[in-house]
Design a protein around this motif. Structure first.
Motif, PDB file in Angstrom:
ATOM      1  N   ILE A  27      -1.505   6.860  16.677  1.00  0.00           N
ATOM      2  CA  ILE A  27      -0.993   5.643  16.040  1.00  0.00           C
ATOM      3  C   ILE A  27       0.189   5.969  15.139  1.00  0.00           C
ATOM      4  O   ILE A  27       1.196   5.252  15.126  1.00  0.00           O
ATOM      5  CB  ILE A  27      -2.114   4.933  15.252  1.00  0.00           C
ATOM      6  CG1 ILE A  27      -3.158   4.371  16.219  1.00  0.00           C
ATOM      7  CG2 ILE A  27      -1.555   3.812  14.394  1.00  0.00           C
ATOM      8  CD1 ILE A  27      -4.370   3.777  15.548  1.00  0.00           C
ATOM      9  N   LYS A  28       0.114   7.067  14.408  1.00  0.00           N
ATOM     10  CA  LYS A  28       1.215   7.438  13.513  1.00  0.00           C
ATOM     11  C   LYS A  28       2.474   7.805  14.287  1.00  0.00           C
ATOM     12  O   LYS A  28       3.577   7.472  13.873  1.00  0.00           O
ATOM     13  CB  LYS A  28       0.798   8.592  12.607  1.00  0.00           C
ATOM     14  CG  LYS A  28      -0.157   8.155  11.511  1.00  0.00           C
ATOM     15  CD  LYS A  28      -0.484   9.300  10.606  1.00  0.00           C
ATOM     16  CE  LYS A  28      -1.431   8.862   9.513  1.00  0.00           C
ATOM     17  NZ  LYS A  28      -1.719   9.952   8.573  1.00  0.00           N
ATOM     18  N   SER A  34       8.304   3.215  16.859  1.00  0.00           N
ATOM     19  CA  SER A  34       8.574   1.776  17.000  1.00  0.00           C
ATOM     20  C   SER A  34       9.719   1.345  16.091  1.00  0.00           C
ATOM     21  O   SER A  34       9.920   1.905  15.017  1.00  0.00           O
ATOM     22  CB  SER A  34       7.319   0.966  16.685  1.00  0.00           C
ATOM     23  OG  SER A  34       6.995   1.113  15.325  1.00  0.00           O
ATOM     24  N   MET A  35      10.438   0.327  16.547  1.00  0.00           N
ATOM     25  CA  MET A  35      11.597  -0.138  15.797  1.00  0.00           C
ATOM     26  C   MET A  35      11.408  -1.536  15.211  1.00  0.00           C
ATOM     27  O   MET A  35      11.910  -1.824  14.146  1.00  0.00           O
ATOM     28  CB  MET A  35      12.834  -0.151  16.696  1.00  0.00           C
ATOM     29  CG  MET A  35      13.284   1.223  17.092  1.00  0.00           C
ATOM     30  SD  MET A  35      13.756   2.135  15.625  1.00  0.00           S
ATOM     31  CE  MET A  35      14.864   3.314  16.290  1.00  0.00           C
ATOM     32  N   THR A  36      10.686  -2.390  15.905  1.00  0.00           N
ATOM     33  CA  THR A  36      10.574  -3.766  15.426  1.00  0.00           C
ATOM     34  C   THR A  36       9.548  -3.862  14.309  1.00  0.00           C
ATOM     35  O   THR A  36       8.565  -3.112  14.269  1.00  0.00           O
ATOM     36  CB  THR A  36      10.182  -4.718  16.567  1.00  0.00           C
ATOM     37  OG1 THR A  36       8.882  -4.360  17.028  1.00  0.00           O
ATOM     38  CG2 THR A  36      11.193  -4.638  17.701  1.00  0.00           C
ATOM     39  N   PHE A  37       9.775  -4.809  13.439  1.00  0.00           N
ATOM     40  CA  PHE A  37       8.907  -5.011  12.286  1.00  0.00           C
ATOM     41  C   PHE A  37       7.518  -5.475  12.720  1.00  0.00           C
ATOM     42  O   PHE A  37       6.505  -5.040  12.163  1.00  0.00           O
ATOM     43  CB  PHE A  37       9.542  -6.032  11.338  1.00  0.00           C
ATOM     44  CG  PHE A  37       8.743  -6.273  10.101  1.00  0.00           C
ATOM     45  CD1 PHE A  37       8.704  -5.314   9.098  1.00  0.00           C
ATOM     46  CD2 PHE A  37       8.016  -7.437   9.941  1.00  0.00           C
ATOM     47  CE1 PHE A  37       7.964  -5.525   7.955  1.00  0.00           C
ATOM     48  CE2 PHE A  37       7.273  -7.653   8.801  1.00  0.00           C
ATOM     49  CZ  PHE A  37       7.244  -6.697   7.799  1.00  0.00           C
ATOM     50  N   ALA A  38       7.468  -6.331  13.724  1.00  0.00           N
ATOM     51  CA  ALA A  38       6.186  -6.855  14.191  1.00  0.00           C
ATOM     52  C   ALA A  38       5.314  -5.735  14.770  1.00  0.00           C
ATOM     53  O   ALA A  38       4.094  -5.699  14.527  1.00  0.00           O
ATOM     54  CB  ALA A  38       6.419  -7.929  15.246  1.00  0.00           C
ATOM     55  N   ASP A  39       5.927  -4.828  15.537  1.00  0.00           N
ATOM     56  CA  ASP A  39       5.176  -3.703  16.093  1.00  0.00           C
ATOM     57  C   ASP A  39       4.630  -2.817  14.982  1.00  0.00           C
ATOM     58  O   ASP A  39       3.476  -2.360  15.029  1.00  0.00           O
ATOM     59  CB  ASP A  39       6.058  -2.856  17.018  1.00  0.00           C
ATOM     60  CG  ASP A  39       6.407  -3.582  18.300  1.00  0.00           C
ATOM     61  OD1 ASP A  39       5.702  -4.560  18.632  1.00  0.00           O
ATOM     62  OD2 ASP A  39       7.377  -3.154  18.958  1.00  0.00           O
ATOM     63  N   LYS A  46      -3.855  -1.552  12.743  1.00  0.00           N
ATOM     64  CA  LYS A  46      -4.792  -0.675  13.460  1.00  0.00           C
ATOM     65  C   LYS A  46      -5.242   0.480  12.575  1.00  0.00           C
ATOM     66  O   LYS A  46      -6.416   0.859  12.576  1.00  0.00           O
ATOM     67  CB  LYS A  46      -4.146  -0.115  14.724  1.00  0.00           C
ATOM     68  CG  LYS A  46      -4.120  -1.062  15.873  1.00  0.00           C
ATOM     69  CD  LYS A  46      -3.598  -0.357  17.101  1.00  0.00           C
ATOM     70  CE  LYS A  46      -3.503  -1.298  18.283  1.00  0.00           C
ATOM     71  NZ  LYS A  46      -2.961  -0.608  19.473  1.00  0.00           N
ATOM     72  N   LEU A  47      -4.304   1.039  11.820  1.00  0.00           N
ATOM     73  CA  LEU A  47      -4.667   2.126  10.904  1.00  0.00           C
ATOM     74  C   LEU A  47      -5.625   1.651   9.823  1.00  0.00           C
ATOM     75  O   LEU A  47      -6.562   2.355   9.446  1.00  0.00           O
ATOM     76  CB  LEU A  47      -3.412   2.710  10.251  1.00  0.00           C
ATOM     77  CG  LEU A  47      -2.708   3.829  10.969  1.00  0.00           C
ATOM     78  CD1 LEU A  47      -1.468   4.250  10.196  1.00  0.00           C
ATOM     79  CD2 LEU A  47      -3.599   5.015  11.180  1.00  0.00           C
ATOM     80  N   GLN A  48      -5.401   0.443   9.330  1.00  0.00           N
ATOM     81  CA  GLN A  48      -6.249  -0.085   8.267  1.00  0.00           C
ATOM     82  C   GLN A  48      -7.640  -0.449   8.758  1.00  0.00           C
ATOM     83  O   GLN A  48      -8.589  -0.472   7.979  1.00  0.00           O
ATOM     84  CB  GLN A  48      -5.586  -1.293   7.613  1.00  0.00           C
ATOM     85  CG  GLN A  48      -4.425  -0.921   6.743  1.00  0.00           C
ATOM     86  CD  GLN A  48      -3.788  -2.117   6.077  1.00  0.00           C
ATOM     87  OE1 GLN A  48      -4.140  -3.257   6.372  1.00  0.00           O
ATOM     88  NE2 GLN A  48      -2.855  -1.866   5.190  1.00  0.00           N
ATOM     89  N   GLU A  49      -7.778  -0.718  10.060  1.00  0.00           N
ATOM     90  CA  GLU A  49      -9.084  -1.054  10.604  1.00  0.00           C
ATOM     91  C   GLU A  49      -9.974   0.176  10.784  1.00  0.00           C
ATOM     92  O   GLU A  49     -11.179   0.048  10.912  1.00  0.00           O
ATOM     93  CB  GLU A  49      -8.923  -1.771  11.948  1.00  0.00           C
ATOM     94  CG  GLU A  49      -8.389  -3.181  11.799  1.00  0.00           C
ATOM     95  CD  GLU A  49      -8.024  -3.814  13.127  1.00  0.00           C
ATOM     96  OE1 GLU A  49      -8.163  -3.140  14.171  1.00  0.00           O
ATOM     97  OE2 GLU A  49      -7.592  -4.978  13.109  1.00  0.00           O
ATOM     98  N   MET A  50      -9.376   1.346  10.776  1.00  0.00           N
ATOM     99  CA  MET A  50     -10.157   2.578  10.894  1.00  0.00           C
ATOM    100  C   MET A  50     -10.925   2.832   9.599  1.00  0.00           C
ATOM    101  O   MET A  50     -10.551   2.324   8.538  1.00  0.00           O
ATOM    102  CB  MET A  50      -9.241   3.758  11.176  1.00  0.00           C
ATOM    103  CG  MET A  50      -8.633   3.729  12.523  1.00  0.00           C
ATOM    104  SD  MET A  50      -7.606   5.170  12.719  1.00  0.00           S
ATOM    105  CE  MET A  50      -7.823   5.444  14.435  1.00  0.00           C
TER     106      MET A  50
END
Length: 100
Positions: A27-28, A34-39, A46-50
């Motif tokens: 994920i990191k 990734s370039m877009t803000f939404a991505d 996803k990281l926070q859900e871990m």
């Protein structure tokens, strides 16, 4: 001697860190690519859900003999009290008491 529950908590954190290491790393890496803000926001979510305890930052260095977390010498894996006792008993190779 540290409380038994604190030592067990550290062991649990170490296990969770090993379990989620590759997932977090993937994920990191995608987050850096990734370039877009939404991505980026989706990946952060996803990281926070871990589990929080799966983060390597939450681990704490502890003395392998007593479990003490403060006054920890990284080179030896001991707390300062045990380090001093062992060095006076000549149990640590290469450690000499200095005086000037």
């Amino acid at each position: 001697m540290a409380k038994k529950n604190m030592i067990q908590r550290e062991k649990k954190r170490a296990e969770l860190e090993k379990k989620y290491y590759l997932k977090r790393l993937a994920i990191k890496e995608s987050l850096n690519a990734s370039m877009t803000f939404a991505d980026r926001m989706k990946l952060r979510q996803k990281l926070q859900e871990m589990p929080r305890n799966s983060a390597a930052v939450r681990g704490r260095n502890r003395c392998w003999l007593t479990g003490r977390s403060r006054g920890y010498y990284r080179d030896f894996g001991l707390s300062r009290h045990i380090f001093r006792e062992m060095s006076h008993e000549c149990l640590l190779p290469g450690v000499t008491k200095s005086s000037w």
